[in-house]
Motif scaffolding. Structure first.
Motif, mmCIF file in Angstrom:
data_model
loop_
_atom_site.group_PDB
_atom_site.id
_atom_site.type_symbol
_atom_site.label_atom_id
_atom_site.label_comp_id
_atom_site.label_asym_id
_atom_site.label_seq_id
_atom_site.Cartn_x
_atom_site.Cartn_y
_atom_site.Cartn_z
ATOM 1 N N PRO A 379 0.820 -1.220 0.000
ATOM 2 C CA PRO A 379 0.000 0.000 0.000
ATOM 3 C C PRO A 379 0.855 1.272 0.000
ATOM 4 O O PRO A 379 1.833 1.374 0.756
ATOM 5 C CB PRO A 379 -0.804 -0.114 1.296
ATOM 6 C CG PRO A 379 -0.848 -1.584 1.581
ATOM 7 C CD PRO A 379 0.467 -2.115 1.124
ATOM 8 N N LYS A 380 0.496 2.196 -0.862
ATOM 9 C CA LYS A 380 1.147 3.503 -0.863
ATOM 10 C C LYS A 380 0.769 4.274 0.385
ATOM 11 O O LYS A 380 1.566 5.039 0.928
ATOM 12 C CB LYS A 380 0.732 4.286 -2.113
ATOM 13 C CG LYS A 380 1.343 5.678 -2.197
ATOM 14 C CD LYS A 380 0.897 6.415 -3.457
ATOM 15 C CE LYS A 380 1.526 7.813 -3.507
ATOM 16 N NZ LYS A 380 1.079 8.551 -4.728
ATOM 17 N N ARG A 381 -0.459 4.027 0.838
ATOM 18 C CA ARG A 381 -0.945 4.727 2.033
ATOM 19 C C ARG A 381 -1.751 3.763 2.889
ATOM 20 O O ARG A 381 -2.517 2.939 2.363
ATOM 21 C CB ARG A 381 -1.819 5.907 1.620
ATOM 22 C CG ARG A 381 -2.331 6.731 2.788
ATOM 23 C CD ARG A 381 -3.127 7.915 2.289
ATOM 24 N NE ARG A 381 -3.466 8.812 3.363
ATOM 25 C CZ ARG A 381 -4.195 9.924 3.228
ATOM 26 N NH1 ARG A 381 -4.668 10.239 2.036
ATOM 27 N NH2 ARG A 381 -4.450 10.685 4.259
ATOM 28 N N ILE A 382 -1.546 3.838 4.188
ATOM 29 C CA ILE A 382 -2.327 3.035 5.137
ATOM 30 C C ILE A 382 -2.991 3.990 6.122
ATOM 31 O O ILE A 382 -2.312 4.792 6.771
ATOM 32 C CB ILE A 382 -1.445 2.021 5.886
ATOM 33 C CG1 ILE A 382 -0.837 1.009 4.890
ATOM 34 C CG2 ILE A 382 -2.261 1.288 6.949
ATOM 35 C CD1 ILE A 382 0.066 -0.017 5.524
ATOM 36 N N VAL A 383 -4.305 3.911 6.195
ATOM 37 C CA VAL A 383 -5.088 4.793 7.068
ATOM 38 C C VAL A 383 -5.665 3.970 8.207
ATOM 39 O O VAL A 383 -6.279 2.922 7.972
ATOM 40 C CB VAL A 383 -6.233 5.490 6.292
ATOM 41 C CG1 VAL A 383 -6.973 6.469 7.209
ATOM 42 C CG2 VAL A 383 -5.685 6.200 5.063
ATOM 43 N N ILE A 384 -5.453 4.430 9.422
ATOM 44 C CA ILE A 384 -5.956 3.725 10.597
ATOM 45 C C ILE A 384 -7.213 4.420 11.101
ATOM 46 O O ILE A 384 -7.198 5.624 11.374
ATOM 47 C CB ILE A 384 -4.878 3.666 11.694
ATOM 48 C CG1 ILE A 384 -3.653 2.909 11.169
ATOM 49 C CG2 ILE A 384 -5.423 2.996 12.951
ATOM 50 C CD1 ILE A 384 -2.458 2.944 12.088
ATOM 51 N N HIS A 385 -8.303 3.675 11.215
ATOM 52 C CA HIS A 385 -9.592 4.204 11.648
ATOM 53 C C HIS A 385 -9.980 3.585 12.996
ATOM 54 O O HIS A 385 -9.545 2.476 13.329
ATOM 55 C CB HIS A 385 -10.697 3.849 10.651
ATOM 56 C CG HIS A 385 -10.469 4.327 9.260
ATOM 57 N ND1 HIS A 385 -11.152 5.393 8.707
ATOM 58 C CD2 HIS A 385 -9.641 3.876 8.273
ATOM 59 C CE1 HIS A 385 -10.766 5.573 7.456
ATOM 60 N NE2 HIS A 385 -9.854 4.656 7.166
ATOM 61 N N ALA A 386 -10.827 4.295 13.721
ATOM 62 C CA ALA A 386 -11.414 3.691 14.919
ATOM 63 C C ALA A 386 -12.339 2.542 14.511
ATOM 64 O O ALA A 386 -12.331 1.464 15.122
ATOM 65 C CB ALA A 386 -12.185 4.740 15.714
ATOM 66 N N GLU A 387 -13.127 2.751 13.458
ATOM 67 C CA GLU A 387 -14.011 1.723 12.894
ATOM 68 C C GLU A 387 -14.087 1.955 11.400
ATOM 69 O O GLU A 387 -14.076 3.100 10.937
ATOM 70 C CB GLU A 387 -15.417 1.796 13.491
ATOM 71 C CG GLU A 387 -15.499 1.483 14.973
ATOM 72 C CD GLU A 387 -15.386 -0.002 15.279
ATOM 73 O OE1 GLU A 387 -15.498 -0.800 14.313
ATOM 74 O OE2 GLU A 387 -15.177 -0.351 16.448
ATOM 75 N N LEU A 388 -14.177 0.901 10.621
ATOM 76 C CA LEU A 388 -14.393 1.041 9.190
ATOM 77 C C LEU A 388 -15.887 1.206 8.913
ATOM 78 O O LEU A 388 -16.715 0.599 9.598
ATOM 79 C CB LEU A 388 -13.861 -0.179 8.440
ATOM 80 C CG LEU A 388 -12.350 -0.432 8.524
ATOM 81 C CD1 LEU A 388 -11.949 -1.531 7.533
ATOM 82 C CD2 LEU A 388 -11.550 0.823 8.262
ATOM 83 N N PRO A 389 -16.239 2.029 7.921
ATOM 84 C CA PRO A 389 -17.666 2.229 7.615
ATOM 85 C C PRO A 389 -18.295 0.956 7.081
ATOM 86 O O PRO A 389 -17.644 0.169 6.383
ATOM 87 C CB PRO A 389 -17.636 3.327 6.542
ATOM 88 C CG PRO A 389 -16.290 3.186 5.893
ATOM 89 C CD PRO A 389 -15.362 2.774 7.001
#
Length: 408
Positions: A379-389
């Protein structure tokens, strides 16, 4: 709701009393809204005409997790066959007590009800699946023998302290469908519920159920969804329209009495999905999903054709990247999408959420991916979320993630 009601031309809409105002606002003039326990006005004398197998039974809309919902038309013959095949494939019995926390507008949830009605088994309904503790309570108190879930629900249960310490002597069957269960989660479910048979399944709204893996094979093939359900055929087709050799990725094709009649009011989409079959009157389902099969004929999901990412001139299957992310300690959910990129064509973006109490770092996740994947797949970018939609059925909302930005 407004789009679906208008598309299908509904004359009557049945809803819960709590949602009546919302439904009334969405339906066109002339449609009747029946809320709660209200009884619709009689449509005249004579009752209903008898139904036969080719008659239309339902128009079930696809989830819309990757595109606009389409109305799948199913006959009484389609739905009766699927219900009976599911009953046979997972060894359901009239004495079963099935817990359903899935919405009934979701095909997987709907068939919990239809199989129980067909067999005379008991169905226990629970609205929503947000409270894992409530699910465990019902499993114990109602002596549940069968439980159907999607990955979100299994991960919710596994996050509960001491989940493997509960005595559930009646629970003998667990099923997973709707989305693939990551291998680490498969192993965790097997550990938490060692006495229950776990069925890994795959299906589409267009035919409801395609295949299932026998529980005795789960430990050896945790990433497979097995073989076609009884009375049907499923095979992988290569680019030349031939049955693909073992290990070769191609489109999954499905044949049997469960295949839909077409999409409601959408002839073009129907023609793309249904292909000429073995006999002049027959059509087979082109699923649009990429699979491979092994030497024994076991099927393995690779990804949706529309989800395949083309980065640096090479194809990336999101499922392969997601499996690597799920193997990182503390990752609860992972979803990989392609994002337009001037240099790469499409950039691989990963969205993850953590297990409770765990802090994840994007740099550590990227190093983990680099150690297990080819460079164009990292992955070029990894985004960390509290919860995925998610959408209502519990599936991850990939359309929202594909358009995600730091500003929301």
């Amino acid at each position: 709701l407004e789009r679906i009601v208008a598309d299908v031309g509904a004359a009557v809409v049945v809803c819960e009393a709590a949602t009546r105002e919302k439904v009334v606002a969405a339906v066109p003039d002339g449609a009747v809204v029946v809320a709660g326990d209200a009884t619709p006005a009689s449509g005249g004398e004579g009752g209903f005409a008898p139904m036969v197998a080719p008659d239309l039974a339902a128009v079930i809309y696809t989830s819309g997790s990757t595109g606009e919902p389409k109305g799948v038309t199913l006959t009484h013959g389609n739905m009766s066959f699927v219900a009976d095949s599911i009953i046979e494939s997972i060894d359901m019995e009239p004495s079963d007590r099935i817990l359903c926390v899935l919405p009934l507008y979701f095909g997987y949830g709907l068939y919990q009800m239809l199989t129980c009605v067909r067999l005379g088994a008991t169905l226990v309904l629970e609205s929503g699946f947000g409270a894992g503790g409530r699910i465990v309570q019902l499993l114990e108190e109602r002596e549940i023998t069968g439980f159907a879930a999607v990955p979100t629900i299994y991960q919710l249960l596994l996050s509960l302290p001491g989940i493997g310490e509960h005595e559930l002597p009646h629970l003998r069957c667990l099923t997973n469908a709707g989305a693939g269960l990551p291998t680490p989660v498969v192993r965790a479910v097997r550990s938490a519920f060692p006495d229950a048979r776990l069925y890994l399944m795959y299906g589409q709204t267009e035919c409801q159920r395609v295949c299932r893996l026998d529980p005795e094979e789960v430990d050896e093939h945790p990433d497979s969804v097995g073989t076609a359900i009884p009375g049907t055929e499923a095979w992988v087709e290569d680019e030349d329209g031939e049955v693909a050799a073992p290990g070769v990725v191609g489109e999954l094709m499905v044949r049997g009495p469960h295949v839909m009649q077409g999409y409601w009011g959408n002839e073009a989409a129907t023609d793309r999905k249904l292909r000429p079959g073995r006999w002049p009157w027959e059509r087979v389902l082109a699923t649009g999903d990429l699979f491979r099969a092994d030497e024994r004929g076991y099927l393995y999901f690779v990804g949706r054709r529309d989800d395949i990412i083309k980065s640096r001139g090479q194809k990336v299957a999101p499922r392969e990247v997601e499996d690597v992310l799920h193997a990182f300690p503390g990752v609860r959910d992972a979803a990989v999408v392609g994002v337009p990129d001037d240099l790469l064509g499409e950039a691989v973006h990963a969205h993850v959420s953590a297990e409770p109490g765990v802090e994840l770092e994007a740099k550590a996740l990227k190093r983990h991916c680099a150690g297990s994947l080819e460079s164009h797949m990292v992955p070029k970018r990894i985004v960390i979320h509290a919860e995925l939609p998610r959408i209502g059925s519990g599936k991850i909302d990939r359309r929202t993630l594909a358009g995600w930005s730091p500003r929301g």
